[in-house]
Scaffold this active site. Structure first.
Site, short mmCIF file in Angstrom:
data_model
loop_
_atom_site.label_atom_id
_atom_site.label_comp_id
_atom_site.label_asym_id
_atom_site.label_seq_id
_atom_site.Cartn_x
_atom_site.Cartn_y
_atom_site.Cartn_z
N CYS A 148 -3.25 -9.77 -5.63
CA CYS A 148 -3.28 -9.89 -7.08
C CYS A 148 -2.07 -10.71 -7.52
O CYS A 148 -1.19 -11.06 -6.71
CB CYS A 148 -3.24 -8.50 -7.73
N HIS A 199 6.69 -2.41 -6.73
CA HIS A 199 6.30 -1.10 -7.28
C HIS A 199 7.23 -0.62 -8.38
O HIS A 199 6.90 0.33 -9.09
CB HIS A 199 6.29 -0.06 -6.16
N CYS A 207 6.19 -5.66 -10.55
CA CYS A 207 5.02 -6.27 -11.16
C CYS A 207 5.11 -6.13 -12.68
O CYS A 207 5.43 -5.05 -13.19
CB CYS A 207 3.75 -5.57 -10.66
N GLU A 210 5.77 3.69 -7.10
CA GLU A 210 5.58 3.35 -8.51
C GLU A 210 5.83 4.55 -9.41
O GLU A 210 6.44 4.43 -10.48
CB GLU A 210 4.16 2.81 -8.75
N CYS A 214 -4.09 -1.33 -13.90
CA CYS A 214 -4.01 -2.79 -13.98
C CYS A 214 -5.38 -3.43 -13.77
O CYS A 214 -6.29 -2.85 -13.19
CB CYS A 214 -2.98 -3.33 -13.00
N SER A 225 -1.06 2.25 0.97
CA SER A 225 -1.45 1.50 -0.21
C SER A 225 -2.39 2.33 -1.07
O SER A 225 -3.53 2.58 -0.70
CB SER A 225 -2.13 0.18 0.19
N SER A 226 -1.91 2.75 -2.23
CA SER A 226 -2.72 3.60 -3.10
C SER A 226 -4.00 2.91 -3.53
O SER A 226 -5.09 3.49 -3.48
CB SER A 226 -1.90 4.00 -4.34
N ASN A 227 -3.90 1.64 -3.95
CA ASN A 227 -5.11 0.97 -4.46
C ASN A 227 -6.14 0.76 -3.35
O ASN A 227 -7.34 0.81 -3.59
CB ASN A 227 -4.74 -0.34 -5.17
N SER A 245 -2.70 -5.91 -1.83
CA SER A 245 -1.58 -6.45 -1.04
C SER A 245 -2.02 -6.92 0.34
O SER A 245 -1.18 -7.15 1.21
CB SER A 245 -0.46 -5.41 -0.92
#
Length: 321
Positions: free
Chosen positions: A8, A71, A93, A123, A192, A220-222, A265
């Site tokens: 991203c 983060h 970010c 984060e 986001c 990685s959370s996302n 990422s």
């Protein structure tokens, strides 16, 4: 194959900041924590001269810069860097910074802040660290909502971690609003665009998939949320893989449907390698599922904008090598 997928704008900016800092200041450039949650990216930057540290105390007083990860960090971190007269570059970010500002706005308006997120995630640590201790309560589940008893239900505001499952977050927000009708929402969406777009693409590609591969790191959370979304919306099995070595070949059958996406990422080179591994074993046809186009660009700080990058540098920044 899902699109959008992979890097991203916030990740692209963070990686670019480290590469530019190495070009401008030379090695070493210190990076507090992983700049983004991807081992391939971290190792690539380490090979260029980046030194990853857990805390500022691990950095010698050698005048070299330190970069804060995408983060975000608590306010105490840049304050400590300034106390040591360190040169620091904040790669947070911009969309995470927006959540910080939303939380601070709630506090300025006299509200106690409820942060929907995952305990211990960098984060979340960074967002909670924007406000004084006790000013933020972390809400992870609807059970947390049921158990929470505020001192004043009329003065509550919420924000969310940017990388959450959109559907799970809706349930938590609805539970909060039902219990606390006076709850104040943030001034704009906290999750986001990249998280939302990747989840929407996965939802569209998941029905009928025998195996849904999500390229991303375990921390990685996302990326982890994409696996959950894939299984929730019709994939028989969702699997988080860091690369070719993690492909569950036993679960792959000839003429089966393999769907694939990548966390925000994960560089495209890892996706290309996985596609290549499938082509070596099977006859492969690729269908693209595109649900959005992303044209966002977050510029780096002014102090680095005049530093030139080579074509090889840009290929790494873009996840192509």
């Amino acid at each position: 194959m899902c699109e959008p997928r992979g890097f991203c704008a916030g990740v692209d900016r963070a990686i670019q900041i480290v590469v530019l800092a190495l070009k401008k200041y030379g090695a070493p450039v210190y990076v507090r924590h992983e700049i983004v949650h991807n081992r391939y990216v971290v190792e690539g930057l380490r090979n260029m001269g980046a030194v990853f540290v857990k805390e500022l105390d691990d950095i010698p007083d050698d005048g070299q810069p330190v970069v804060f990860s995408a983060h975000g960090v608590p306010k105490s971190v840049p304050a400590a860097a300034e106390a040591r007269e360190m040169l620091y570059l904040d790669a947070t970010c911009p969309l995470v910074s927006k959540v910080h500002k939303q939380a601070m706005r709630h506090m300025r308006l006299g509200r106690h802040v409820l942060l929907i997120g995952h305990r211990g995630h960098p984060e979340v640590v960074g967002t909670m660290g924007q406000l004084p201790e006790g000013a933020v309560t972390l809400i992870e589940t609807e059970a947390d909502v049921a158990a929470y008893v505020p001192s004043d239900p009329a003065t509550l505001g919420f924000v969310t971690q940017t990388t959450l499952s959109v559907d799970d977050t809706i349930g938590i927000v609805e539970a909060l609003q039902a219990k606390f009708p006076a709850l104040h929402a943030p001034s704009s969406e906290s999750i986001c665009y990249a998280t939302t777009n990747r989840q929407e693409a996965v939802k569209a590609a998941a029905p009928g998939a025998d195996v849904f591969l999500v390229v991303g790191a375990p921390n990685s959370s996302n990326s982890r949320r994409l696996v959950e979304v894939a299984e929730r919306f019709g994939a028989a099995t969702g699997v988080l893989v860091e690369g070719v070595a993690d492909i569950p070949w036993d679960a792959v059958v000839p003429d089966g449907i393999i769907a694939m996406s990548a966390g925000a990422s994960a560089p495209e080179i890892l996706i290309d390698a996985i596609v290549g591994a499938f082509r070596e074993r099977f006859e492969v046809g690729i269908e693209l599922v595109r649900t959005a186009e992303e044209n966002e660009n977050f510029p780096v700080m002014r102090s680095l904008r005049e530093t030139p990058l080579t074509a090889a540098d840009m290929a790494f920044v873009n996840g192509q090598v």
